[in-house]
Design a protein around this motif. Structure first.
Motif, PDB file in Angstrom:
ATOM      1  N   UNK A 169       0.793  -1.214   0.000  1.00 34.95           N
ATOM      2  CA  UNK A 169       0.000   0.000   0.000  1.00 34.95           C
ATOM      3  C   UNK A 169       0.831   1.272   0.000  1.00 34.95           C
ATOM      4  N   UNK A 170       1.361   1.635   1.168  1.00 37.76           N
ATOM      5  CA  UNK A 170       2.065   2.907   1.318  1.00 37.76           C
ATOM      6  C   UNK A 170       3.260   3.017   0.376  1.00 37.76           C
ATOM      7  N   UNK A 171       4.064   1.958   0.275  1.00 37.26           N
ATOM      8  CA  UNK A 171       5.250   1.984  -0.578  1.00 37.26           C
ATOM      9  C   UNK A 171       4.895   2.337  -2.016  1.00 37.26           C
ATOM     10  N   UNK A 172       3.860   1.694  -2.555  1.00 34.53           N
ATOM     11  CA  UNK A 172       3.532   1.916  -3.970  1.00 34.53           C
ATOM     12  C   UNK A 172       3.026   3.318  -4.219  1.00 34.53           C
ATOM     13  N   UNK A 173       2.223   3.858  -3.311  1.00 39.71           N
ATOM     14  CA  UNK A 173       1.737   5.229  -3.483  1.00 39.71           C
ATOM     15  C   UNK A 173       2.909   6.213  -3.396  1.00 39.71           C
ATOM     16  N   UNK A 174       3.778   6.043  -2.377  1.00 40.92           N
ATOM     17  CA  UNK A 174       4.912   6.952  -2.209  1.00 40.92           C
ATOM     18  C   UNK A 174       5.865   6.880  -3.401  1.00 40.92           C
ATOM     19  N   UNK A 175       6.135   5.670  -3.892  1.00 45.67           N
ATOM     20  CA  UNK A 175       7.038   5.527  -5.032  1.00 45.67           C
ATOM     21  C   UNK A 175       6.435   6.137  -6.295  1.00 45.67           C
ATOM     22  N   UNK A 176       5.145   5.886  -6.536  1.00 49.93           N
ATOM     23  CA  UNK A 176       4.491   6.477  -7.711  1.00 49.93           C
ATOM     24  C   UNK A 176       4.557   7.998  -7.680  1.00 49.93           C
ATOM     25  N   UNK A 177       4.315   8.550  -6.504  1.00 53.03           N
ATOM     26  CA  UNK A 177       4.342  10.009  -6.328  1.00 53.03           C
ATOM     27  C   UNK A 177       5.769  10.522  -6.522  1.00 53.03           C
ATOM     28  N   UNK A 178       6.733   9.821  -5.918  1.00 56.73           N
ATOM     29  CA  UNK A 178       8.127  10.239  -6.060  1.00 56.73           C
ATOM     30  C   UNK A 178       8.596  10.226  -7.502  1.00 56.73           C
ATOM     31  N   UNK A 179       8.140   9.231  -8.269  1.00 56.98           N
ATOM     32  CA  UNK A 179       8.570   9.129  -9.666  1.00 56.98           C
ATOM     33  C   UNK A 179       7.890  10.144 -10.576  1.00 56.98           C
ATOM     34  N   UNK A 180       6.910  10.875 -10.053  1.00 54.41           N
ATOM     35  CA  UNK A 180       6.371  11.999 -10.815  1.00 54.41           C
ATOM     36  C   UNK A 180       7.229  13.243 -10.635  1.00 54.41           C
ATOM     37  N   UNK A 181       8.156  13.169  -9.672  1.00 60.92           N
ATOM     38  CA  UNK A 181       9.016  14.315  -9.383  1.00 60.92           C
ATOM     39  C   UNK A 181      10.475  14.086  -9.785  1.00 60.92           C
ATOM     40  N   UNK A 182      10.913  12.833  -9.812  1.00 58.27           N
ATOM     41  CA  UNK A 182      12.299  12.522 -10.187  1.00 58.27           C
ATOM     42  C   UNK A 182      12.294  11.418 -11.239  1.00 58.27           C
ATOM     43  N   UNK A 183      13.404  11.250 -11.949  1.00 55.89           N
ATOM     44  CA  UNK A 183      13.456  10.226 -12.988  1.00 55.89           C
ATOM     45  C   UNK A 183      13.566   8.833 -12.363  1.00 55.89           C
TER      46      UNK A 183
END
Length: 325
Positions: free
Chosen positions: A86-100
């Protein structure tokens, strides 16, 4: 003697093969997330991925006639489902909208060190001085990556922070999952962990419906790919291998992910992290190398007199096999 060692060797080879499948598919996930994230919001992408994964795993469970996990496994399944699926996938998806994708993989790669630290605290794994030194070096690397991204604006630095939070959730999920694998099968733990993660992400259902209506087919196919391969298949092969080794050693298998991600994102997306970002990533990997430079962890150095030679050899073979305690 040779014959007795064959099952042990076969188990180790199968676990290594399963871990290799996981590494390749997880590396591809960073690239697919980056691509699908252009059309799907972080929570919607996580929910869509988890629903695709849960449907795939559920179908396999029905074919194999897998029952419910025993009660004693549910605590670990629930914690890993909330944190990792849950949390990991949301945080990673969000992070990858900001960094490559490459930068995200480099930062998340501090997860194995956190796994080793949490494994020492909650699973009784050893915590040698090299691990502490390695954590310090990797932290310096993460700071370097953060500084390299801050020149592009606050949102990029925010992306690095999100990837760090994803790494913490990943480590917590792995350590919670390890005891559950001693009580239930890899497929059961993965399937119900994925279901728990999907339930955790249900508040994003409205976003998923709205995004899917406007998303191009390629983005939706990327989301389905994430659910079927890097989730359903890769998390199951991970659980299979984790059940046959320690959390710290299994975490070490993911050290190859960032280099694969950089290569894949360059070929598929034309993205290459900057020099300072790569230097920070190299520091993260150097910290990992320092932490593992002592070789496989054996029994504690302190204790009574050394055992007689035949028993010592037997104990060494047992340690090398990495059998769960």
């Amino acid at each position: 003697m040779n014959t007795a060692d064959r099952p042990e060797r076969r188990t180790r080879l199968l676990a290594a093969g399963a871990a290799s499948v996981t590494v390749v598919l997880w590396a591809s996930a960073f690239v697919s997330i980056r691509s699908a994230g252009a059309a799907y919001s972080p929570g919607a992408l996580a929910l869509g991925r988890l629903l695709a994964g849960a449907l795939t795993l559920g179908a396999i469970c029905l074919v194999r006639r897998e029952g419910l996990p025993p009660r004693s496994a549910w605590r670990g399944i629930a914690v890993s489902g909330v944190l990792w699926f849950g949390f990991y996938m949301v945080a990673l998806n969000w992070g990858e909208q900001e960094v490559d994708a490459g930068t995200a993989a480099l930062v998340v790669n501090i997860g194995p060190l956190l796994i080793a630290l949490l494994g020492a605290r909650f699973l009784g794994d050893r915590l040698p001085p090299r691990l502490l030194a390695g954590m310090a070096v990797s932290f310096a690397g993460a700071v370097t990556v953060g500084l390299s991204m801050s020149g592009g604006g606050g949102s990029s630095l925010f992306g690095v922070v999100l990837c760090l939070l994803a790494a913490v959730a990943y480590a917590g999920g792995v350590v919670a999952q390890k005891p559950a694998l001693g009580r239930a099968g890899a497929l059961q733990v993965t399937t119900f962990g994925c279901l728990v993660g999907a339930v955790t992400c249900l508040p994003f259902a409205g976003q998923l419906v709205g995004d899917a209506a406007d998303a191009p087919l390629s983005a939706t196919l990327n989301m389905v790919y994430l659910g079927v391969f890097p989730t359903a298949l890769a998390f199951t092969t991970w659980a299979y291998a984790l059940a046959r080794t320690t959390a710290g050693r299994m975490g070490a298998t993911t050290y190859a992910v960032p280099s694969l991600v950089v290569l894949m994102s360059w070929l598929a997306l034309g993205e290459v992290p900057g020099v300072l970002t790569l230097a920070g990533g190299a520091l993260c990997l150097a910290g990992v190398a320092v932490s593992r430079s002592g070789g496989p962890a054996g029994p504690p150095a302190t204790g009574p007199r050394p055992e007689p030679r035949p028993r010592a050899r037997s104990q060494a073979r047992s340690d090398e096999a990495g059998a769960p305690s």
